[in-house]
Design a protein around this motif. Sequence first.
Motif, mmCIF file in Angstrom:
data_model
loop_
_atom_site.group_PDB
_atom_site.id
_atom_site.type_symbol
_atom_site.label_atom_id
_atom_site.label_comp_id
_atom_site.label_asym_id
_atom_site.label_seq_id
_atom_site.Cartn_x
_atom_site.Cartn_y
_atom_site.Cartn_z
ATOM 1 N N PHE A 33 -58.758 -1.485 -11.086
ATOM 2 C CA PHE A 33 -59.054 -2.643 -10.257
ATOM 3 C C PHE A 33 -59.775 -2.187 -8.987
ATOM 4 C CE2 PHE A 33 -54.754 -1.312 -9.025
ATOM 5 C CZ PHE A 33 -54.813 -1.281 -7.638
ATOM 6 N N PHE A 34 -60.484 -3.127 -8.380
ATOM 7 C CA PHE A 34 -61.090 -2.941 -7.066
ATOM 8 C C PHE A 34 -60.202 -3.638 -6.043
ATOM 9 C CE2 PHE A 34 -64.708 -2.406 -9.847
ATOM 10 C CZ PHE A 34 -65.512 -1.453 -9.215
ATOM 11 N N ALA A 35 -59.985 -2.984 -4.913
ATOM 12 C CA ALA A 35 -59.214 -3.592 -3.829
ATOM 13 C C ALA A 35 -60.021 -3.497 -2.541
ATOM 14 C CB ALA A 35 -57.864 -2.899 -3.662
ATOM 15 N N TYR A 36 -60.089 -4.600 -1.817
ATOM 16 C CA TYR A 36 -60.851 -4.675 -0.573
ATOM 17 C C TYR A 36 -59.893 -5.000 0.565
ATOM 18 C CZ TYR A 36 -64.198 -5.438 -4.332
ATOM 19 O OH TYR A 36 -64.909 -5.337 -5.505
ATOM 20 N N VAL A 89 -58.541 12.136 -17.974
ATOM 21 C CA VAL A 89 -59.198 10.995 -18.604
ATOM 22 C C VAL A 89 -58.536 9.728 -18.074
ATOM 23 C CG1 VAL A 89 -59.864 9.919 -20.775
ATOM 24 C CG2 VAL A 89 -59.568 12.407 -20.661
ATOM 25 N N VAL A 90 -59.332 8.851 -17.470
ATOM 26 C CA VAL A 90 -58.776 7.669 -16.819
ATOM 27 C C VAL A 90 -59.157 6.403 -17.585
ATOM 28 C CG1 VAL A 90 -58.795 8.781 -14.559
ATOM 29 C CG2 VAL A 90 -60.774 7.420 -15.280
ATOM 30 N N ASP A 91 -58.507 5.293 -17.232
ATOM 31 C CA ASP A 91 -58.740 4.045 -17.963
ATOM 32 C C ASP A 91 -59.924 3.253 -17.423
ATOM 33 O OD1 ASP A 91 -57.599 3.163 -15.596
ATOM 34 O OD2 ASP A 91 -55.942 2.068 -16.546
ATOM 35 N N GLY A 92 -60.610 3.796 -16.439
ATOM 36 C CA GLY A 92 -61.822 3.163 -15.916
ATOM 37 C C GLY A 92 -63.042 3.989 -16.259
ATOM 38 N N GLY A 93 -64.104 3.840 -15.455
ATOM 39 C CA GLY A 93 -65.286 4.643 -15.708
ATOM 40 C C GLY A 93 -66.560 3.998 -15.224
ATOM 41 N N MET A 94 -67.672 4.479 -15.767
ATOM 42 C CA MET A 94 -68.986 4.058 -15.303
ATOM 43 C C MET A 94 -69.288 2.596 -15.621
ATOM 44 S SD MET A 94 -71.428 5.967 -18.111
ATOM 45 C CE MET A 94 -72.936 5.265 -17.463
ATOM 46 N N HIS A 95 -68.570 1.984 -16.551
ATOM 47 C CA HIS A 95 -68.799 0.581 -16.850
ATOM 48 C C HIS A 95 -68.334 -0.317 -15.714
ATOM 49 C CE1 HIS A 95 -64.865 1.757 -18.116
ATOM 50 N NE2 HIS A 95 -64.511 0.593 -18.617
ATOM 51 N N HIS A 96 -67.517 0.245 -14.812
ATOM 52 C CA HIS A 96 -67.092 -0.478 -13.612
ATOM 53 C C HIS A 96 -67.730 0.091 -12.356
ATOM 54 C CE1 HIS A 96 -63.075 -1.094 -15.956
ATOM 55 N NE2 HIS A 96 -64.038 -1.880 -16.418
ATOM 56 N N GLY A 115 -70.475 -2.333 -6.670
ATOM 57 C CA GLY A 115 -69.515 -1.763 -7.604
ATOM 58 C C GLY A 115 -69.502 -2.532 -8.908
ATOM 59 N N LEU A 116 -68.590 -3.468 -9.029
ATOM 60 C CA LEU A 116 -68.384 -4.168 -10.292
ATOM 61 C C LEU A 116 -69.641 -4.890 -10.771
ATOM 62 C CD1 LEU A 116 -66.579 -5.108 -12.584
ATOM 63 C CD2 LEU A 116 -65.784 -6.974 -11.098
ATOM 64 N N THR A 117 -70.260 -5.694 -9.901
ATOM 65 C CA THR A 117 -71.380 -6.511 -10.363
ATOM 66 C C THR A 117 -72.659 -5.705 -10.538
ATOM 67 O OG1 THR A 117 -71.868 -7.159 -8.072
ATOM 68 C CG2 THR A 117 -70.473 -8.636 -9.377
ATOM 69 N N ALA A 118 -72.666 -4.461 -10.114
ATOM 70 C CA ALA A 118 -73.837 -3.597 -10.300
ATOM 71 C C ALA A 118 -73.616 -2.594 -11.423
ATOM 72 C CB ALA A 118 -74.159 -2.859 -8.996
ATOM 73 N N SER A 119 -72.628 -2.845 -12.290
ATOM 74 C CA SER A 119 -72.257 -1.899 -13.343
ATOM 75 C C SER A 119 -72.312 -2.566 -14.715
ATOM 76 C CB SER A 119 -70.844 -1.347 -13.085
ATOM 77 O OG SER A 119 -70.787 -0.674 -11.836
ATOM 78 N N PRO A 120 -72.472 -1.767 -15.785
ATOM 79 C CA PRO A 120 -72.595 -2.322 -17.144
ATOM 80 C C PRO A 120 -71.240 -2.655 -17.750
ATOM 81 C CG PRO A 120 -72.839 0.057 -17.227
ATOM 82 C CD PRO A 120 -72.697 -0.306 -15.768
ATOM 83 N N THR A 121 -70.627 -3.742 -17.278
ATOM 84 C CA THR A 121 -69.243 -4.047 -17.648
ATOM 85 C C THR A 121 -69.070 -4.336 -19.137
ATOM 86 O OG1 THR A 121 -69.676 -6.334 -16.971
ATOM 87 C CG2 THR A 121 -68.590 -4.897 -15.380
ATOM 88 N N ALA A 122 -70.116 -4.745 -19.819
ATOM 89 C CA ALA A 122 -69.983 -5.066 -21.248
ATOM 90 C C ALA A 122 -70.068 -3.837 -22.140
ATOM 91 C CB ALA A 122 -71.068 -6.071 -21.662
ATOM 92 N N PHE A 123 -70.401 -2.695 -21.586
ATOM 93 C CA PHE A 123 -70.585 -1.486 -22.389
ATOM 94 C C PHE A 123 -69.285 -1.088 -23.080
ATOM 95 C CE2 PHE A 123 -71.667 3.284 -22.329
ATOM 96 C CZ PHE A 123 -72.347 3.194 -23.537
ATOM 97 N N ALA A 176 -62.688 -6.331 -18.263
ATOM 98 C CA ALA A 176 -63.190 -6.246 -16.891
ATOM 99 C C ALA A 176 -62.042 -5.938 -15.946
ATOM 100 C CB ALA A 176 -63.869 -7.562 -16.495
ATOM 101 N N PRO A 177 -62.291 -5.177 -14.880
ATOM 102 C CA PRO A 177 -61.227 -4.888 -13.922
ATOM 103 C C PRO A 177 -60.969 -6.087 -13.012
ATOM 104 C CG PRO A 177 -63.280 -3.958 -13.140
ATOM 105 C CD PRO A 177 -63.564 -4.545 -14.498
ATOM 106 N N ALA A 178 -59.790 -6.119 -12.442
ATOM 107 C CA ALA A 178 -59.475 -7.142 -11.446
ATOM 108 C C ALA A 178 -60.121 -6.774 -10.125
ATOM 109 C CB ALA A 178 -57.956 -7.255 -11.285
ATOM 110 N N GLU A 179 -60.255 -7.792 -9.245
ATOM 111 C CA GLU A 179 -60.665 -7.585 -7.865
ATOM 112 C C GLU A 179 -59.662 -8.312 -6.969
ATOM 113 O OE1 GLU A 179 -65.247 -7.445 -7.059
ATOM 114 O OE2 GLU A 179 -64.836 -9.131 -8.400
ATOM 115 N N VAL A 180 -59.228 -7.636 -5.900
ATOM 116 C CA VAL A 180 -58.293 -8.271 -4.980
ATOM 117 C C VAL A 180 -58.728 -7.999 -3.543
ATOM 118 C CG1 VAL A 180 -56.300 -8.225 -6.521
ATOM 119 C CG2 VAL A 180 -56.765 -6.248 -5.068
ATOM 120 N N LEU A 181 -58.517 -8.995 -2.706
ATOM 121 C CA LEU A 181 -58.727 -8.867 -1.269
ATOM 122 C C LEU A 181 -57.369 -8.953 -0.611
ATOM 123 C CD1 LEU A 181 -60.630 -8.834 1.253
ATOM 124 C CD2 LEU A 181 -60.604 -11.350 1.124
#
Length: 408
Positions: A36-39, A313-320, A389-397, A402-407
């Motif tokens: 997830f992304f946290a802001y 090896v992590v559960d995220g990556g370049m798609h995010h 970050g998220l919106t500039a990445s190939p999330t469908a790959f 998709a990861p969560a985003e929280v503020l």
Amino acid sequence: MKPLEHAAAFGTIDGELSVGGLPLSRLAARVGSTPFFAYDRGLLDARVERLRSVLPARVELSYAMKANPMPAVVQQLASRVDRIDVASGLELRTALDTGIRPESVSFAGPGKAPAELRQAVAAGIIVEVESPTEIERVIAAGDELGLTPVVALRVNPDFAVKGSGMRMGGGPQQFGIDAEQVPGLLAEYASAGLDVRGFHVFAGSQNLDAAIIAEAQRRTVDLVSGLAEHLAAPVRYLNLGGGFGIPYTERDRPLDLEAVASALHELVDGPLSERLPEATPVIELGRYLVGECGVYVTRVLDRKVSRGRTYLVVDGGMHHQLAASGNFGQAIRRNYPLVVGNRVEASEDDAVTVVGCLCTPLDLLGDDVVLPDADIDDLIVIFQQGAYGLTASPTAFLGHPAPAEVLV
């Protein structure tokens, strides 16, 4: 800047990184899954306050939504900045949903669709036109709607800015109207029923050199002062662009904001006030406002050793997080700052390579980085993730969720 310096900006609680005052493990439990992304809301506010404290009072601050269009982030900033800049019809709707005045919204970017331009004219925002075709389409939309379109001309300057991450002005460009073409276009469309407020000049992004930014702003005022002679009305809107960079790697030094502000004070109080007294100068920032306020959090799924090299090896990556991986191998890759978020203060003595879960060797988040001894279920945190970050990445790959985003 080193990773622990970035961690200090967020703070720690009982040895864990904290975001928005919450320890990372508690935040992860609240989100429910990784990645997830946290802001951090407090860091966003602090960045705006710092800019307000040093920039000239006459300068208006605009948020370039393309950096992070998460609605909660945009809503947070809408009441703290003077303007919002959008780059699509969807971003325009997101901006207007905040309740900001339409006249405080600008729309830039090449290739605006006719339907988007009609939407923009109907809303009464400033359309920053980037070609003769866009001018014609805006006029047509105004005629159809019975409205006077409000526009500014985005100008491709006759100078380039060195030291920018991306050069967006000077030479041939898809961005803006070449400076030498502007006088002719202003004459051609002088009676076309447009409310031409002024100009937008943006020469480059992600610049960490205060002197270069100051020179670009000075040359922009010089350029626009000449172009203003061809306007029927005084310049009322002058978007100086932004380009303020943030440090992504250990070798990067933070931008000297005070030096930028000092030069801008001299420019605003001197040449700009003398030559363009009715112009409202605008600084448009995206990455600098939100980039350092966010983190990307991903969980270790596996720890393995291959011929002497240890991989996490992590559960995220370049798609995010495409930028941290090196943009599909098209750029010289350097590690973004990262830490083991649930054990930030542990000693660092384990050289590992952090990779994502995708079927490509390009899915690399940290190459031979020294971390505390990390294992399965530990949380890896990458800093400088509030922008692109998220919106500039190939999330469908490869079809991962998709990861969560929280503020917070």
